[in-house]
Design a protein around this motif. Sequence first.
Motif, PDB file in Angstrom:
ATOM      1  N   PRO A 184       0.834  -1.202   0.000  1.00  0.00           N
ATOM      2  CA  PRO A 184       0.000   0.000   0.000  1.00  0.00           C
ATOM      3  C   PRO A 184       0.873   1.259   0.000  1.00  0.00           C
ATOM      4  O   PRO A 184       2.026   1.228   0.423  1.00  0.00           O
ATOM      5  N   GLN A 185       0.284   2.294  -0.454  1.00  0.00           N
ATOM      6  CA  GLN A 185       0.972   3.575  -0.451  1.00  0.00           C
ATOM      7  C   GLN A 185       0.900   4.110   0.981  1.00  0.00           C
ATOM      8  O   GLN A 185      -0.162   4.201   1.564  1.00  0.00           O
ATOM      9  N   VAL A 186       2.050   4.283   1.469  1.00  0.00           N
ATOM     10  CA  VAL A 186       2.092   4.794   2.850  1.00  0.00           C
ATOM     11  C   VAL A 186       2.421   6.281   2.777  1.00  0.00           C
ATOM     12  O   VAL A 186       3.407   6.675   2.137  1.00  0.00           O
ATOM     13  N   ASP A 187       1.588   7.040   3.450  1.00  0.00           N
ATOM     14  CA  ASP A 187       1.827   8.482   3.468  1.00  0.00           C
ATOM     15  C   ASP A 187       2.866   8.750   4.553  1.00  0.00           C
ATOM     16  O   ASP A 187       2.623   8.568   5.743  1.00  0.00           O
ATOM     17  N   MET A 188       3.988   9.094   4.136  1.00  0.00           N
ATOM     18  CA  MET A 188       5.093   9.273   5.059  1.00  0.00           C
ATOM     19  C   MET A 188       5.161  10.706   5.596  1.00  0.00           C
ATOM     20  O   MET A 188       6.017  11.011   6.399  1.00  0.00           O
ATOM     21  N   GLN A 189       4.276  11.497   5.232  1.00  0.00           N
ATOM     22  CA  GLN A 189       4.289  12.863   5.721  1.00  0.00           C
ATOM     23  C   GLN A 189       3.584  12.904   7.076  1.00  0.00           C
ATOM     24  O   GLN A 189       2.615  12.238   7.305  1.00  0.00           O
ATOM     25  N   ILE A 190       4.187  13.702   7.843  1.00  0.00           N
ATOM     26  CA  ILE A 190       3.640  13.836   9.156  1.00  0.00           C
ATOM     27  C   ILE A 190       2.920  15.177   9.198  1.00  0.00           C
ATOM     28  O   ILE A 190       3.378  16.194   8.796  1.00  0.00           O
TER      29      ILE A 190
END
Length: 190
Positions: A184-190
């Motif tokens: 899955p596409q993991v949103d790495m932005q916090i």
Amino acid sequence: MASIPRIQIFQQYAQIGLDITQGKTEMKMPRATFEMKSNNPKMLVTSSGKAELRINQDRAWDAMAIGDHLAYMQNVYQQGKQISLQGIERRVQNGDRLAAIHLGGNPIGEIAKQQAFSEVPVYTTGPASRLNVDVQVNPTKTEIGLERGSVELQSQQIPFEISRDRSKVNLYLLQKNSLDVQPPQVDMQI
């Protein structure tokens, strides 16, 4: 609302391909050959020389008085003896009649009358007959030989022919199997 990451799995099955070639069976049965040869019988006729046919018609010519002159004269000569004997006999009979003149009659006139017109027959022809012709046949020796004929039979058998192509199965991989896992596409932005 945050979505739940999902792992995507794509699976592809393998496919196997088959090419099947049917086998063939061929049969040939040539005809047998048959030959017949015949020799005809023969008849052989051989003869030793020529046959002879001899015909002698001398007696027939003599009977017609147109044959050989010597035979003609021989015939007249033989009749001359008989005619002489008949003449002597007639003279004796006339002498006897003259000796019996005392019995009456006219023997001198009668004898003169008979002798004035009498003829002495001389036969120059003979009796006509088919037996006056001599026929003689001398056959030849004939040999007849026979030669037998023959019949020759000949046959030749030609062998039975069988040819066979086996069936073929070609097995190959039509489609590879695969497994594709996509994280899955993991949103790495916090």
